[in-house]
Write a protein that holds these residues in place. Structure first.
Motif, PDB file in Angstrom:
ATOM      1  N   LEU A 252      40.469  37.992  45.671  1.00 10.52           N
ATOM      2  CA  LEU A 252      39.131  37.593  46.111  1.00 10.52           C
ATOM      3  C   LEU A 252      38.171  38.779  46.072  1.00 10.52           C
ATOM      4  CD1 LEU A 252      39.992  35.252  49.124  1.00 10.52           C
ATOM      5  CD2 LEU A 252      38.918  34.569  46.968  1.00 10.52           C
ATOM      6  N   VAL A 253      38.641  39.925  46.547  1.00 12.91           N
ATOM      7  CA  VAL A 253      37.808  41.129  46.525  1.00 12.91           C
ATOM      8  C   VAL A 253      37.482  41.530  45.096  1.00 12.91           C
ATOM      9  CG1 VAL A 253      37.756  43.596  47.030  1.00 12.91           C
ATOM     10  CG2 VAL A 253      38.600  41.995  48.755  1.00 12.91           C
ATOM     11  N   LEU A 254      38.501  41.576  44.249  1.00  9.31           N
ATOM     12  CA  LEU A 254      38.308  41.983  42.857  1.00  9.31           C
ATOM     13  C   LEU A 254      37.391  41.013  42.121  1.00  9.31           C
ATOM     14  CD1 LEU A 254      39.027  43.942  40.587  1.00  9.31           C
ATOM     15  CD2 LEU A 254      41.041  42.539  40.102  1.00  9.31           C
ATOM     16  N   ASP A 255      37.579  39.723  42.363  1.00  9.14           N
ATOM     17  CA  ASP A 255      36.756  38.726  41.680  1.00  9.14           C
ATOM     18  C   ASP A 255      35.300  38.786  42.127  1.00  9.14           C
ATOM     19  OD1 ASP A 255      39.063  37.980  40.447  1.00  9.14           O
ATOM     20  OD2 ASP A 255      39.232  36.019  41.409  1.00  9.14           O
ATOM     21  N   PHE A 263      39.993  37.793  37.596  1.00 12.23           N
ATOM     22  CA  PHE A 263      39.831  39.000  36.780  1.00 12.23           C
ATOM     23  C   PHE A 263      41.140  39.762  36.617  1.00 12.23           C
ATOM     24  CE2 PHE A 263      38.508  43.377  35.862  1.00 12.23           C
ATOM     25  CZ  PHE A 263      37.699  43.132  34.753  1.00 12.23           C
ATOM     26  N   ARG A 264      42.098  39.517  37.496  1.00 17.25           N
ATOM     27  CA  ARG A 264      43.403  40.167  37.368  1.00 17.25           C
ATOM     28  C   ARG A 264      44.049  39.825  36.028  1.00 17.25           C
ATOM     29  NH1 ARG A 264      44.918  44.064  40.919  1.00 17.25           N
ATOM     30  NH2 ARG A 264      44.197  42.716  42.616  1.00 17.25           N
ATOM     31  N   ASN A 265      43.629  38.711  35.395  1.00 18.31           N
ATOM     32  CA  ASN A 265      44.176  38.279  34.109  1.00 18.31           C
ATOM     33  C   ASN A 265      43.348  38.758  32.919  1.00 18.31           C
ATOM     34  OD1 ASN A 265      46.277  36.744  35.384  1.00 18.31           O
ATOM     35  ND2 ASN A 265      44.759  35.143  35.829  1.00 18.31           N
ATOM     36  N   ALA A 266      42.385  39.640  33.168  1.00 14.61           N
ATOM     37  CA  ALA A 266      41.581  40.199  32.081  1.00 14.61           C
ATOM     38  C   ALA A 266      42.458  41.089  31.202  1.00 14.61           C
ATOM     39  CB  ALA A 266      40.426  40.999  32.657  1.00 14.61           C
ATOM     40  N   PRO A 267      41.997  41.426  29.995  1.00 13.70           N
ATOM     41  CA  PRO A 267      42.759  42.358  29.155  1.00 13.70           C
ATOM     42  C   PRO A 267      43.150  43.609  29.934  1.00 13.70           C
ATOM     43  CG  PRO A 267      40.951  41.431  27.899  1.00 13.70           C
ATOM     44  CD  PRO A 267      40.777  40.944  29.316  1.00 13.70           C
ATOM     45  N   LYS A 268      44.362  44.066  29.733  1.00 13.64           N
ATOM     46  CA  LYS A 268      44.916  45.144  30.556  1.00 13.64           C
ATOM     47  C   LYS A 268      44.045  46.399  30.548  1.00 13.64           C
ATOM     48  CE  LYS A 268      49.204  47.694  31.414  1.00 13.64           C
ATOM     49  NZ  LYS A 268      50.621  47.903  30.980  1.00 13.64           N
TER      50      LYS A 268
END
Length: 304
Positions: A252-255, A263-268
């Motif tokens: 939630l914080v990152l998004d 966003f955790r699933n964005a390109p590494k």
């Protein structure tokens, strides 16, 4: 690439609520209001326009008022010198304006001294409905709302034109050199997509919600509207962003920071670069990380 957070109103609200819960945003604003708002707004209004409000209420306009947390703080301070206030609340999200209507009970001891005009619409639609040269205001607040207007220059000019002589416009927005401003300038792709969800303000271009203090400065200079600034800093505990074990709170914080869902699933590579930038905008205390975000406050007074 993950989808923009504005595409899901419910998730945006959830992320916003959690992000504010781990920070001192409202405490910082309260402290700032105690130390600065009274001096730079209330006292100056007394000197500028008090003669014109002896028998009439102080007219206040809130643009993008949200749940009203900031405006309720301002109204309490204004009531110390102006015993009657009429405030117009412009907020396009029906859920937020409903919550504001409920939370105004926080100043119920002054309820008889404040009247409200609730406008559940965008600022652009609000302007279209106003008769020319009508509805002038002594104080206008546009706090953290310039991210969402379609045309920044036109909006600032409209707000300035709505002031009575001696009236004050307050615009707050994230600083371009710290916190979210620095993150969005480094990665302009974050959250890029026009929103068309009901109840959310429309975003005119992929980068409009990335506006920061530098954009407001440039617009005011182009419009030749003088101003002066102040600022306050907020801190948010974001340790969860860097935990090896993924958590809902961390996501939630990152998004919210990236304005992207999942966003955790964005390109590494992008994920690692964004996390590194977030850490650069943060300070470490013991085992926790605190994201520092500075807000710039633009004070604009219309000449008498």
């Amino acid at each position: 690439m993950p989808s923009p957070i504005f595409s899901d109103q419910a998730y945006y609200t959830k992320a916003f609520n959690y992000f504010t819960s781990v920070g001192n945003y409202f405490e910082a604003v309260q402290k700032w209001a105690e130390e600065t708002f009274y001096e730079h707004v209330v006292e100056k209004l007394v000197g500028n326009i008090s003669d014109g409000t002896d028998d009439k209420p102080l007219r206040v306009l809130g643009v993008g008022s949200g749940r009203g947390e900031l405006e309720l703080v301002f109204l309490k301070k204004l009531l110390l010198k102006f015993p009657q206030i009429h405030t117009c609340v412009v907020e396009p999200c029906v859920n937020l304006i409903t919550q504001y209507q409920h939370d105004q009970s926080k100043i119920k001891e002054h309820a008889s001294d404040i009247t409200y005009d609730w406008q559940n619409r965008t600022f652009e639609d609000f302007v279209k409905l106003q008769p020319e040269n009508n509805h002038k205001y002594h104080f206008i607040s546009a706090c953290n709302s310039m991210y969402y207007v379609k045309n920044l220059n036109e909006t600032l000019q409209s707000l300035y034109d709505m002031l009575v002589p001696g009236g004050i416009l307050l615009v707050t927005i994230t600083a371009d050199y710290t916190g979210a401003g620095k993150l969005w300038r480094t990665f302009p792709c974050l959250g890029s997509e026009t929103s068309s969800q009901d109840g959310l303000p429309n975003i005119a271009s992929p980068s409009s919600h990335h506006r920061d203090s530098a954009h407001v400065h440039d617009a005011l200079c182009q419009l030749q509207i003088p101003y002066y600034t102040d600022d306050y800093t907020c801190n948010y505990k974001i340790t969860q962003c860097f935990d090896e074990k993924e958590s809902e709170e961390g996501n939630l914080v990152l998004d919210f920071l990236t304005h992207m869902i999942g966003f955790r699933n964005a390109p590494k590579d992008l994920l690692q670069q964004v996390l590194a930038c977030i850490k650069e905008c943060s300070v470490q205390r013991s085992d926790d990380w605190f994201f520092q975000s500075e807000h710039v406050c633009f004070f604009i007074t219309k000449p008498t």
